[in-house]
Motif scaffolding. Structure first.
Motif, PDB file in Angstrom:
ATOM      1  N   ALA A  97      -1.195   6.770  -8.387  1.00 18.95           N
ATOM      2  CA  ALA A  97      -1.419   5.650  -7.470  1.00 18.95           C
ATOM      3  C   ALA A  97      -0.702   5.869  -6.150  1.00 18.95           C
ATOM      4  N   ALA A  98       0.559   6.300  -6.209  1.00 22.94           N
ATOM      5  CA  ALA A  98       1.337   6.498  -4.980  1.00 22.94           C
ATOM      6  C   ALA A  98       0.749   7.608  -4.125  1.00 22.94           C
TER       7      ALA A  98
ATOM      8  N   TYR B 150      -2.170   6.195  -2.222  1.00 27.34           N
ATOM      9  CA  TYR B 150      -1.689   5.344  -1.129  1.00 27.34           C
ATOM     10  C   TYR B 150      -1.189   6.202   0.034  1.00 27.34           C
TER      11      TYR B 150
ATOM     12  N   ALA C 126      -5.703   3.484  -5.022  1.00 25.73           N
ATOM     13  CA  ALA C 126      -4.296   3.182  -5.288  1.00 25.73           C
ATOM     14  C   ALA C 126      -4.155   1.809  -5.938  1.00 25.73           C
ATOM     15  N   SER C 127      -4.884   0.834  -5.401  1.00 16.38           N
ATOM     16  CA  SER C 127      -4.843  -0.516  -5.955  1.00 16.38           C
ATOM     17  C   SER C 127      -5.378  -0.540  -7.388  1.00 16.38           C
TER      18      SER C 127
ATOM     19  N   CYS D 267      -1.057   0.152  -7.747  1.00 14.11           N
ATOM     20  CA  CYS D 267      -0.152   0.226  -6.598  1.00 14.11           C
ATOM     21  C   CYS D 267      -0.529  -0.853  -5.580  1.00 14.11           C
TER      22      CYS D 267
END
Length: 545
Positions: free
Chosen positions: A278-279, A282, A304-305, A309
Motif C-alpha cells: 500500500a505504501a 501511495y 493504496a486506499s 493506506c
C-alpha cells in the motif's frame, strides 16, 4: 542422510540464506519431524521470507514441543512470536490469546528474561491507546530485565519503544537519543535478524513522523545495505524500497524514486512479496502527481486506499491540481476530522493550508498554519521549522504582508538548502519571488522565479512549471495594478513633472497617444489629476529606480 541435510539447513540459516534454509528444513521436517530448536529456525526463515502460514504453523508446533519437554521459557518465546506475528497481521483476538498464554506460563516463575519479552506487547497496546507515560515506564522495565539477563534483542527493542513513547509525550530530543542508542546495536548487527529488521522499520517510521529526515535518510541507507547483504530476505525489502523512494524524492532523484516504488509494487504482482504494498502505491502516486501524470496518480492512490493506506494528503492535492478545489477541501477536511493525534494532523496540515489559500480562504489557512506551528515546536529544529516558516510565509503573502513574509521564507530556504531538498527549495523560491514582486523588486523576483524554474524543469515538475509560467504571463499587469508597461512609463514621467509634450518626445509617441494613455491610467486607478497620479506612484513604490 537426513542428518546431513539438517546440517545443511542449519548452515543456510546461519548464512542468512533464508529461502534455502526454509526449503531444506521443510524437506527434512517431512521426512522426520523437526525438534523445537529447528522448528524455531524454520519459523524464522518462513517469517523472513513472508511465508505467513508456514511461520505460524512452525511456531505453534515449536510451542507444543517445548511444553512437552517442560521447557516453559522456550514455550513462552514461541508463544510471544506467534502473538507478535498474528498482531502484525491484524488478528488481534488470537494474538491477545497467545500473549495471555505467555503471561500464564510465567505465573509464579522466578525472574527470567521472558518476563521482559511479555512486557513488549503491553507497551505497544499502551502506545496505541495514547498512554505515553505508562508506555515509557513499561518499556523502561523491559529494558532493565533485558540488561539483567544480557539479552541484546530485548534491551534494544525496549529502548526504541521507550524512545517512541517519549517522542509522543513531546520529549523529542530525549526520545531521539534513545532511538539513536537502539540503532547502535542494530547497525552493529548485534541483534537477531528478525529484531534487526523490525527495529529498522519502526525507527525510520518514527523519524518520518516528526520530520527527522536526516536520521530517516541515514537509517534508510543502513537498512538498504542490510537487505542487500541478504538477497533471499523478503520481509523488510518492500518497506526498504518505499523508504528509499521517499529519500530519493526528497533528494530530487525522481526517476529513481518512481523506479524504487515500482519495484515494491512489481514484487507484489509477481508474488515475490505477498504483503500488499500500500505504501509503495501511495509513494508512486505522489511522484506521478508532482510530475503531472494525474491519471496514473489517481490509479495508484486508489490502489493504496484499496490496500488499507490513507490516501491523504496526496489525493486531496491531486484534486487541487486538477482544479477541483471544493473536492480537495472536502477530502482534506475529512482526513483531519478523523484524527486528533497531533503528529498525524501535522502530516495533513500543510496540504490543508495550500488548499485553503488556493480557494481564497485566508482565515482558514492562517488557523491551520497556527496549529502546525504549535505542533512543530514540539518536534525540534530542522525540517519542522522549515515547513512552519514556509507555510507562515505563504499565509503572510496571501494577507498582503509581503515584507513580513520574506524573513520567514528566507529562513525556510536556509533549512531546505542544508537538508538538500531541491523541490522544496524551488517551491520556497517561487514564494520569495512573489514577495519580491509585491514589493516592486522586479529584478529580485526574476532571479527567484528563474532559479525555481530551472529546478522544476530539471525535476519534470510540470504542474509547478505551468503555475510559474502562468504567473510570468500575468505578473506584469498584476504587479502594476492593471497597468501596461507603457502606461507605467507614462505615469512615472508624470510623477517626475514632465509635460505631455516632453513625455511624447521621451517615448517617441504622439501627444495624442500620451493623452490616451493618461485617460486609461486615470480610469484604471480612479485618479482625478496629475498630482494624484504622482502621489499614487510614490505610495505604491513604483518610482523609477
Amino acid at each position: 542422510m537426513v542428518e546431513d541435510e539438517l546440517q545443511q539447513g542449519r548452515e543456510a540459516y546461519r548464512r542468512r540464506a533464508w529461502t534455502e534454509a526454509h526449503a531444506i528444513l521443510s524437506r527434512v521436517d517431512q521426512e522426520c519431524r523437526l525438534g523445537a530448536e529447528d522448528l524455531q529456525r524454520l519459523a524464522m526463515a518462513a517469517y523472513l521470507t513472508n511465508r505467513n502460514d508456514d511461520c505460524l504453523a512452525a511456531l505453534e508446533r515449536c510451542y507444543h514441543a517445548h511444553r512437552q519437554r517442560g521447557e516453559h521459557a522456550g514455550a513462552v518465546r514461541a508463544a510471544f512470536w506467534l502473538g507478535f506475528r498474528l498482531a502484525s497481521n491484524g488478528e488481534m483476538g488470537p494474538a491477545n490469546g497467545w500473549f495471555a498464554r505467555c503471561a500464564r506460563l510465567l505465573e509464579g516463575a522466578e525472574d527470567c528474561v521472558e518476563c521482559g519479552y511479555v512486557l513488549l506487547p503491553k507497551v505497544e497496546q499502551q502506545l496505541a491507546r495514547g498512554d505515553w507515560e505508562d508506555a515509557c515506564e513499561t518499556a523502561k522495565a523491559a529494558a532493565s530485565i533485558g540488561a539483567q539477563f544480557e539479552d541484546a534483542d530485548l534491551v534494544t527493542c525496549a529502548l526504541h519503544l521507550q524512545g517512541r513513547a517519549l517522542i509522543r509525550k513531546g520529549e523529542v530530543e530525549a526520545g531521539l537519543t534513545l532511538l539513536d542508542e537502539a540503532m547502535v546495536a542494530v547497525v552493529a548487527d548485534e541483534l537477531s535478524p528478525l529484531m534487526t529488521g523490525l527495529i529498522y522499520c519502526s525507527v525510520i517510521v518514527a523519524c518520518r513522523e516528526i520530520f527527522a529526515l536526516d536520521r530517516a535518510r541515514q537509517w534508510t541507507s543502513a537498512l538498504a545495505r542490510w537487505c542487500d547483504a541478504q538477497p533471499q530476505i523478503v520481509a523488510f525489502t518492500g518497506s526498504c524500497l518505499v523508504h528509499r523512494a521517499e529519500i530519493m524524492q526528497l533528494e530530487g532523484a525522481w526517476p529513481d524514486a518512481i523506479a524504487e516504488a515500482g519495484r515494491a509494487c512489481e514484487r507484489f504482482r509477481q508474488g515475490i512479496d505477498p504483503q500488499p504494498p500500500a505504501a509503495a502505491f501511495y509513494q508512486r502516486a505522489e511522484m506521478h502527481r508532482l510530475r503531472g501524470l494525474f491519471a496514473a496518480a489517481e490509479a495508484d492512490y486508489r490502489r493504496a486506499s484499496g490496500f488499507g493506506c490513507e490516501p491523504q494528503p496526496g489525493f486531496a492535492l491531486l484534486r487541487l491540481a486538477q482544479g477541483a478545489a471544493a473536492a480537495a477541501d472536502a477530502a482534506i477536511g475529512r482526513a483531519l476530522g478523523a484524527t486528533a493525534d497531533p503528529l498525524c494532523r501535522a502530516r495533513l496540515l500543510p496540504a490543508q493550508i495550500e488548499i485553503a489559500l488556493a480557494a481564497g480562504d485566508i482565515v482558514g489557512a492562517a488557523r491551520a498554519c497556527s496549529e502546525f506551528e504549535q505542533v512543530a515546536t514540539t518536534m525540534g529544529r530542522g525540517v519542522p521549522e522549515a515547513i512552519a516558516a514556509q507555510v507562515r510565509g505563504a499565509v503572510l503573502l496571501a494577507q498582503g504582508k509581503a515584507a513580513g513574509a520574506l524573513p520567514a521564507l528566507r529562513r525556510s530556504l536556509e533549512v531546505w538548502q542544508v537538508v538538500g531538498a531541491p523541490y522544496e527549495i524551488a517551491r520556497v523560491r517561487s514564494l520569495i519571488g512573489r514577495a519580491c514582486q509585491a514589493l516592486a523588486d522586479d529584478d529580485g523576483a526574476e532571479l527567484e522565479f528563474a532559479a525555481a524554474r530551472l529546478v522544476f524543469a530539471d525535476l519534470g515538475a510540470t504542474p509547478d512549471l505551468a503555475r510559474l509560467d502562468a504567473l510570468a504571463a500575468t505578473r506584469g499587469r498584476a504587479g502594476l495594478h492593471g497597468l501596461t508597461r507603457r502606461e507605467l512609463q507614462v505615469l512615472r514621467l508624470v510623477s517626475a513633472g514632465s509635460s505631455n509634450a516632453a513625455i511624447a518626445a521621451e517615448l517617441s509617441l504622439s501627444q495624442r497617444t500620451v493623452e490616451r494613455h493618461l485617460s486609461n491610467i486615470f480610469t484604471k486607478l480612479d485618479l482625478s489629476s496629475r498630482t494624484a497620479a504622482a502621489a499614487w506612484i510614490y505610495r505604491h513604490g513604483l518610482v523609477e529606480r
